[in-house]
Write a protein that holds these residues in place. Structure first.
Motif, mmCIF file in Angstrom:
data_model
loop_
_atom_site.group_PDB
_atom_site.id
_atom_site.type_symbol
_atom_site.label_atom_id
_atom_site.label_comp_id
_atom_site.label_asym_id
_atom_site.label_seq_id
_atom_site.Cartn_x
_atom_site.Cartn_y
_atom_site.Cartn_z
ATOM 1 N N SER A 85 46.105 31.904 48.069
ATOM 2 C CA SER A 85 46.677 31.902 46.710
ATOM 3 C C SER A 85 47.303 30.556 46.366
ATOM 4 C CB SER A 85 47.720 33.024 46.557
ATOM 5 O OG SER A 85 47.170 34.271 46.882
ATOM 6 N N SER A 86 46.744 29.489 46.914
ATOM 7 C CA SER A 86 47.316 28.166 46.656
ATOM 8 C C SER A 86 47.257 27.821 45.175
ATOM 9 C CB SER A 86 46.589 27.102 47.477
ATOM 10 O OG SER A 86 45.199 27.101 47.190
ATOM 11 N N SER A 87 46.100 28.020 44.551
ATOM 12 C CA SER A 87 45.980 27.705 43.128
ATOM 13 C C SER A 87 46.828 28.632 42.276
ATOM 14 C CB SER A 87 44.516 27.797 42.682
ATOM 15 O OG SER A 87 43.731 26.816 43.306
ATOM 16 N N SER A 88 46.845 29.928 42.620
ATOM 17 C CA SER A 88 47.646 30.889 41.845
ATOM 18 C C SER A 88 49.128 30.540 41.923
ATOM 19 C CB SER A 88 47.421 32.307 42.362
ATOM 20 O OG SER A 88 46.092 32.727 42.146
ATOM 21 N N ALA A 89 49.602 30.168 43.117
ATOM 22 C CA ALA A 89 51.008 29.789 43.268
ATOM 23 C C ALA A 89 51.302 28.501 42.502
ATOM 24 C CB ALA A 89 51.344 29.614 44.745
ATOM 25 N N ASP A 90 50.393 27.515 42.606
ATOM 26 C CA ASP A 90 50.553 26.262 41.858
ATOM 27 C C ASP A 90 50.641 26.540 40.364
ATOM 28 O OD1 ASP A 90 50.266 25.000 44.282
ATOM 29 O OD2 ASP A 90 48.318 24.093 43.836
ATOM 30 N N VAL A 91 49.651 27.273 39.865
ATOM 31 C CA VAL A 91 49.558 27.540 38.433
ATOM 32 C C VAL A 91 50.770 28.331 37.949
ATOM 33 C CG1 VAL A 91 48.251 28.878 36.718
ATOM 34 C CG2 VAL A 91 47.052 27.345 38.286
ATOM 35 N N GLY A 92 51.143 29.374 38.702
ATOM 36 C CA GLY A 92 52.296 30.175 38.305
ATOM 37 C C GLY A 92 53.580 29.365 38.269
ATOM 38 N N ALA A 93 53.805 28.542 39.291
ATOM 39 C CA ALA A 93 55.015 27.724 39.340
ATOM 40 C C ALA A 93 55.074 26.754 38.169
ATOM 41 C CB ALA A 93 55.078 26.967 40.668
ATOM 42 N N LEU A 94 53.945 26.160 37.835
ATOM 43 C CA LEU A 94 53.918 25.193 36.731
ATOM 44 C C LEU A 94 54.120 25.866 35.379
ATOM 45 C CD1 LEU A 94 51.011 22.965 38.051
ATOM 46 C CD2 LEU A 94 53.369 22.209 37.669
ATOM 47 N N ILE A 95 53.521 27.035 35.184
ATOM 48 C CA ILE A 95 53.707 27.756 33.924
ATOM 49 C C ILE A 95 55.182 28.083 33.711
ATOM 50 C CG2 ILE A 95 53.260 29.946 32.732
ATOM 51 C CD1 ILE A 95 50.455 29.902 34.064
ATOM 52 N N VAL A 96 55.813 28.615 34.765
ATOM 53 C CA VAL A 96 57.237 28.959 34.666
ATOM 54 C C VAL A 96 58.077 27.706 34.432
ATOM 55 C CG1 VAL A 96 59.219 29.861 35.951
ATOM 56 C CG2 VAL A 96 57.013 31.033 36.061
ATOM 57 N N ALA A 97 57.765 26.621 35.139
ATOM 58 C CA ALA A 97 58.550 25.394 35.040
ATOM 59 C C ALA A 97 58.442 24.760 33.656
ATOM 60 C CB ALA A 97 58.102 24.400 36.111
ATOM 61 N N VAL A 98 57.231 24.682 33.129
ATOM 62 C CA VAL A 98 57.046 24.074 31.802
ATOM 63 C C VAL A 98 57.778 24.887 30.747
ATOM 64 C CG1 VAL A 98 55.348 23.574 30.008
ATOM 65 C CG2 VAL A 98 54.875 22.927 32.378
ATOM 66 N N ALA A 99 57.641 26.210 30.792
ATOM 67 C CA ALA A 99 58.325 27.057 29.811
ATOM 68 C C ALA A 99 59.844 26.928 29.944
ATOM 69 C CB ALA A 99 57.897 28.508 29.990
ATOM 70 N N GLU A 108 56.303 38.478 32.839
ATOM 71 C CA GLU A 108 55.242 38.425 33.847
ATOM 72 C C GLU A 108 53.874 38.586 33.193
ATOM 73 O OE1 GLU A 108 56.202 41.294 36.853
ATOM 74 O OE2 GLU A 108 57.579 39.917 37.863
ATOM 75 N N ARG A 109 53.801 39.429 32.180
ATOM 76 C CA ARG A 109 52.528 39.624 31.466
ATOM 77 C C ARG A 109 52.072 38.317 30.824
ATOM 78 N NH1 ARG A 109 48.441 39.552 29.622
ATOM 79 N NH2 ARG A 109 47.233 41.084 28.440
ATOM 80 N N GLU A 110 53.001 37.567 30.253
ATOM 81 C CA GLU A 110 52.655 36.289 29.628
ATOM 82 C C GLU A 110 52.209 35.267 30.670
ATOM 83 O OE1 GLU A 110 55.365 35.664 25.714
ATOM 84 O OE2 GLU A 110 56.491 36.015 27.562
ATOM 85 N N ILE A 111 52.909 35.222 31.802
ATOM 86 C CA ILE A 111 52.525 34.279 32.855
ATOM 87 C C ILE A 111 51.110 34.589 33.340
ATOM 88 C CG2 ILE A 111 53.097 33.353 35.129
ATOM 89 C CD1 ILE A 111 56.011 34.245 34.598
ATOM 90 N N CYS A 112 50.847 35.885 33.576
ATOM 91 C CA CYS A 112 49.514 36.289 34.026
ATOM 92 C C CYS A 112 48.449 35.909 33.004
ATOM 93 C CB CYS A 112 49.473 37.795 34.269
ATOM 94 S SG CYS A 112 50.402 38.360 35.706
ATOM 95 N N ALA A 113 48.732 36.151 31.737
ATOM 96 C CA ALA A 113 47.748 35.867 30.686
ATOM 97 C C ALA A 113 47.442 34.373 30.614
ATOM 98 C CB ALA A 113 48.262 36.377 29.336
ATOM 99 N N ILE A 114 48.461 33.539 30.710
ATOM 100 C CA ILE A 114 48.240 32.088 30.681
ATOM 101 C C ILE A 114 47.472 31.659 31.929
ATOM 102 C CG2 ILE A 114 49.349 29.816 30.697
ATOM 103 C CD1 ILE A 114 51.705 31.134 29.174
ATOM 104 N N ALA A 115 47.872 32.191 33.091
ATOM 105 C CA ALA A 115 47.196 31.834 34.351
ATOM 106 C C ALA A 115 45.713 32.183 34.293
ATOM 107 C CB ALA A 115 47.866 32.535 35.521
ATOM 108 N N LEU A 116 45.368 33.309 33.675
ATOM 109 C CA LEU A 116 43.971 33.733 33.612
ATOM 110 C C LEU A 116 43.117 32.834 32.717
ATOM 111 C CD1 LEU A 116 44.280 37.629 33.519
ATOM 112 C CD2 LEU A 116 43.168 36.251 35.278
ATOM 113 N N THR A 117 43.748 32.027 31.875
ATOM 114 C CA THR A 117 42.967 31.058 31.096
ATOM 115 C C THR A 117 42.556 29.868 31.953
ATOM 116 O OG1 THR A 117 44.870 29.739 30.312
ATOM 117 C CG2 THR A 117 44.260 31.693 29.014
ATOM 118 N N VAL A 118 43.202 29.735 33.115
ATOM 119 C CA VAL A 118 42.889 28.632 34.021
ATOM 120 C C VAL A 118 41.838 29.062 35.042
ATOM 121 C CG1 VAL A 118 43.834 27.018 35.715
ATOM 122 C CG2 VAL A 118 45.204 27.683 33.723
ATOM 123 N N GLU A 119 42.039 30.239 35.668
ATOM 124 C CA GLU A 119 41.110 30.754 36.682
ATOM 125 C C GLU A 119 41.490 32.187 37.011
ATOM 126 O OE1 GLU A 119 41.287 29.042 40.549
ATOM 127 O OE2 GLU A 119 43.410 29.440 40.805
#
Length: 285
Positions: A85-99, A108-119
């Motif tokens: 889950s390296s990419s998922s952890a990277d992507v999740g951490a960055l989404i939370v940090a930027v927001a 959590e639903r919003e984080i998941c939705a944004i993450a799914l636009t990446v991969e």
């Protein structure tokens, strides 16, 4: 100002497949983490790869912001392309940090939705042990009890890029029905043996997704060494043994030795602790 967002990596998944009509995933977070660090100053990226940059851009678009005015870096020792889950952890951490840098707390639903636009994503950034609809990002259920299990991780070599893999598979292999194991988890969520059976069952059912020729022998060796179950990275190169934490020292040592003798192509990666998912934010002025 400096802000650090920490998200755990994972060791494959407990379950992946269909729960009734929903393509779902049940996370397997471990005590190995990724950190996204935001700091004052001119915008500068450190340690961000293509998917990470896309996560930043997707979050900015969701927030309606045109640019990110801070420095941002990603700190991770999690191996990539293995199913941790390296990419998922990277992507999740960055989404939370930027927001959070803009003063926004995403659900959590919003984080998941944004993450799914990446991969395709593994929701290790969600609280507890999350069950996610893999297509919509909806959190179906959260298990709040984390069984006291050690996770012994082994790598069979090579790498698997999640985005490329699913593009090639075109969604095939997601018809494995894991409903029976999920229902048992709901009935007996504090029983470590139930989690082990779920992981083993899902690993076997998903052999047609990404075949691991060592799996059957790996299961046999694990059972002989006191395991409650065996897991895999369903779209990665990892196999893992789940056993009670209190037995990890002796039984785990015996298992590593047995694997080394019998399945020498598997490389021992390390022993981790089955942990709660989610993220933490630490701020320093």
């Amino acid at each position: 100002m400096e802000m650090t967002v920490t998200v755990p990596a994972g060791c494959g998944e407990i379950l992946q497949g269909n729960i009734e009509t929903i393509s779902a995933i049940v996370t397997c977070p471990i005590n190995l983490c990724v950190q996204a660090v935001v700091s004052d100053g001119v915008y500068e990226e450190t340690g961000l790869q293509e998917k990470s940059r896309r996560a930043v851009a997707a979050t900015l678009a969701y927030l309606g912001e045109k640019r990110f005015p801070y420095g941002i870096k990603l700190l991770s020792a999690v191996p990539q392309g293995k199913g941790m889950s390296s990419s998922s952890a990277d992507v999740g951490a960055l989404i939370v940090a930027v927001a959070a840098a803009f003063g926004v707390t995403l659900s959590e639903r919003e984080i998941c939705a944004i993450a799914l636009t990446v991969e395709p994503t593994n929701p290790v950034f969600c609280t507890g042990l999350a069950v996610m609809n893999r297509l919509s990002g909806e959190i179906i259920h959260t298990f709040t009890h984390v069984p006291p299990l050690a996770v012994l991780c082994f790598d069979r070599g090579g790498i698997v890029d999640t985005l490329t893999f699913y593009g090639r598979k075109s969604g095939s292999g997601q018809n494995a029905d894991v409903s029976e194991f999920y229902e048992e988890l709901l009935r007996r969520p504090t029983d470590s043996r139930v989690w082990g059976r779920a992981a083993t069952g899902s690993a076997l059912l998903n052999q047609d997704v990404l075949y691991k020729p060592e799996l059957v022998e790996f299961i046999r060796l694990a059972e002989n060494c006191g395991a409650v179950g065996v897991g895999t990275a369903h779209t990665g190169t990892l196999l893992s043994m789940l056993l009670p934490e209190k037995a990890a020292s002796d039984d785990g040592r015996d298992f590593v030795a047995a694997v080394s003798r019998t399945l020498p192509n598997l490389r021992y990666v390390g022993t981790y602790r089955f942990s709660s998912g989610g993220y933490t934010i630490e701020r320093r002025e």
